[in-house]
Design a protein around this motif. Sequence first.
Motif, short mmCIF file in Angstrom:
data_model
loop_
_atom_site.label_atom_id
_atom_site.label_comp_id
_atom_site.label_asym_id
_atom_site.label_seq_id
_atom_site.Cartn_x
_atom_site.Cartn_y
_atom_site.Cartn_z
N TYR A 140 0.84 -1.18 0.00
CA TYR A 140 0.00 0.00 0.00
C TYR A 140 0.88 1.24 0.00
O TYR A 140 1.96 1.26 0.59
N HIS A 141 0.41 2.29 -0.68
CA HIS A 141 1.21 3.50 -0.82
C HIS A 141 1.56 4.12 0.53
O HIS A 141 2.60 4.77 0.68
N SER A 142 0.70 3.92 1.53
CA SER A 142 0.93 4.51 2.85
C SER A 142 2.13 3.90 3.57
O SER A 142 2.52 4.38 4.63
N LEU A 143 2.73 2.85 2.99
CA LEU A 143 3.96 2.30 3.57
C LEU A 143 5.04 3.38 3.68
O LEU A 143 5.78 3.43 4.67
N ILE A 144 5.13 4.25 2.69
CA ILE A 144 6.24 5.21 2.66
C ILE A 144 6.16 6.19 3.83
O ILE A 144 7.11 6.27 4.63
N PRO A 145 5.07 6.96 3.99
CA PRO A 145 5.02 7.84 5.16
C PRO A 145 4.97 7.07 6.48
O PRO A 145 5.48 7.54 7.50
N GLY A 146 4.38 5.87 6.45
CA GLY A 146 4.30 5.07 7.68
C GLY A 146 5.66 4.64 8.17
O GLY A 146 5.97 4.75 9.37
N ALA A 147 6.51 4.14 7.27
CA ALA A 147 7.85 3.71 7.67
C ALA A 147 8.71 4.91 8.05
O ALA A 147 9.51 4.84 9.00
N ALA A 148 8.57 6.01 7.31
CA ALA A 148 9.34 7.21 7.65
C ALA A 148 9.02 7.66 9.08
O ALA A 148 9.93 7.95 9.87
N LYS A 149 7.75 7.68 9.42
CA LYS A 149 7.35 8.09 10.78
C LYS A 149 7.89 7.14 11.83
O LYS A 149 8.37 7.56 12.89
N ALA A 150 7.83 5.84 11.53
CA ALA A 150 8.28 4.84 12.49
C ALA A 150 9.76 5.00 12.81
O ALA A 150 10.19 4.68 13.92
N TRP A 151 10.55 5.47 11.85
CA TRP A 151 11.98 5.64 12.08
C TRP A 151 12.35 7.11 12.35
O TRP A 151 13.50 7.49 12.25
N GLY A 152 11.35 7.92 12.69
CA GLY A 152 11.61 9.28 13.11
C GLY A 152 12.03 10.24 12.01
O GLY A 152 12.70 11.24 12.28
N LEU A 153 11.64 9.96 10.78
CA LEU A 153 12.01 10.80 9.65
C LEU A 153 10.84 11.67 9.22
O LEU A 153 9.69 11.21 9.19
N ALA A 154 11.13 12.92 8.89
CA ALA A 154 10.09 13.80 8.37
C ALA A 154 9.76 13.39 6.94
O ALA A 154 10.63 13.04 6.15
N CYS A 155 8.48 13.43 6.61
CA CYS A 155 8.03 12.99 5.28
C CYS A 155 6.95 13.94 4.78
O CYS A 155 5.96 14.19 5.47
N GLU A 156 7.14 14.47 3.57
CA GLU A 156 6.17 15.37 2.95
C GLU A 156 5.79 14.86 1.57
O GLU A 156 6.65 14.49 0.79
N GLY A 157 4.49 14.82 1.30
CA GLY A 157 4.03 14.42 -0.02
C GLY A 157 4.31 15.51 -1.05
O GLY A 157 4.40 16.70 -0.72
N CYS A 158 4.44 15.09 -2.31
CA CYS A 158 4.75 16.03 -3.38
C CYS A 158 4.15 15.51 -4.67
O CYS A 158 4.08 14.29 -4.90
N THR A 159 3.71 16.41 -5.54
CA THR A 159 3.08 16.02 -6.80
C THR A 159 4.00 16.31 -7.98
O THR A 159 4.98 17.07 -7.85
N PRO A 160 3.71 15.75 -9.15
CA PRO A 160 4.52 16.02 -10.33
C PRO A 160 4.49 17.49 -10.78
O PRO A 160 5.34 17.91 -11.58
N SER A 161 3.54 18.25 -10.27
CA SER A 161 3.46 19.66 -10.64
C SER A 161 4.38 20.54 -9.80
O SER A 161 4.36 21.77 -9.93
#
Length: 448
Positions: free
Chosen positions: A348-369
């Motif tokens: 699932y796409h939510s793996l990326i922000p989920g894993a980042a949060k679990a390891w204490g990393l800041a994560c921001e979504g971004c679009t192709p625009s």
Amino acid sequence: MPEEQRTSGESSAASARGAAKTGKAIANIAKGAATGGAHGAALAAAKESKKWIAGIAILLLLPVLIVLMLPVVIFGSLFGIGTDEPNAIVDDTVLSANMVSLNTGISTILSEGLTDVLARIDADFAASGCDEKEVNNPYGADVLFNANQFISMYCASKDTDVESISQSDLEAVLRQHVDQLYSFTYKDETRTVEADSSSDSSSEEAEETTITVRVYTVTYNGEWYFADHVFALSEDQKDLADNYAENLSVFLSDGSYQVLSDTEFSAMGLSYDGVVFTDGETQVVYYNQLDERWKDEPYGTDNIGGYACGPTAMSIVVSSLTSDTVDPPHMAQWAYENGYWCSKSGSYHSLIPGAAKAWGLACEGCTPSEPQRIVDALADGKLVVALMAKGHFTSSGHFIVLRGVTSEGKILVADPASYQRSNKEWDLSIILDEAGYASAGGPFWIIG
């Protein structure tokens, strides 16, 4: 270090795999259409999945086969027979509206399923005689699901009864089995805690008491649980559902089908122990999902080599940006235990922000625009996980890591499935153009 054996011919064949794998002679597909409409054509095509037509015919039939393998619940009045009703074949706004409606409907029912399982846990605890309860719910308030798979299994269950297919009917079937969407297990633990001393304030030492805590774990049964227990699919229907889901993901370019081609998976003798990229702003530890050390290790009931591009990408990110070294088998196990594994489709796409949060990393979504945000982030030493759709990096869907930008503006990548592609410099325009549709803030996630 061995190189992957790739040729342009293999790449073309892999790109065609998703939509053309059920190709056969036109006559048999036409026969299916005559008996069961578009869905009947899909059924006829699926039955001939092991008989390939000539390469040029595959290319010519690709658009037709994609349409035949997609159900009317997505396209509306598929061929507009005798009506002026717009359909999603010619109108992207109709397609988008149909998919949003289907996703919303399924999401609503899965939310009801989550509420239902929590209510069942409350009822079980009330009758348990235990003192306290804990609920491990890895999904939180998020409902993780693969809409393409639900739609595909539902349509496959209808055989040639294409007239009965509708969103309302799909939702009715799911709602009838809402209590089967999630399940729970529990174990009782004896714990020693401080006793309540409020009634005896003169006590100098806190007294201890023993309590029993029932610890519950919520599990999402997954789309493929429904194949057997709700839709009761035959093996042929399961194959058809697989083809539906794969072709739908290819058609929508949504990156929901993250599975390597047979050609890529058959690569032998790959090992990348100790590989580190130092040509970007940040030193990047490289992992490859096809590494012989873990290629055949499990990711849920799938394997890492074929399906774990998401966990491998996050292994690269976490191992490069934190003091932890997390290889693909450990990240795949974490993703599975926390509900991010999607059976037969990757993650699932939510793996990326989920894993980042679990390891204490800041994560921001971004679009192709927002290309400048991506370039600036890479120049600042951050990493960017990108979900790619069909193109240079994949024939279906694939997570990669953008690991740097050159002085000429070229993008450096760490591709979990290809060391060769990881050693090339890429035009940002290619990456932007081939990014897939993503939930959870994607298709780009800036992590630092």
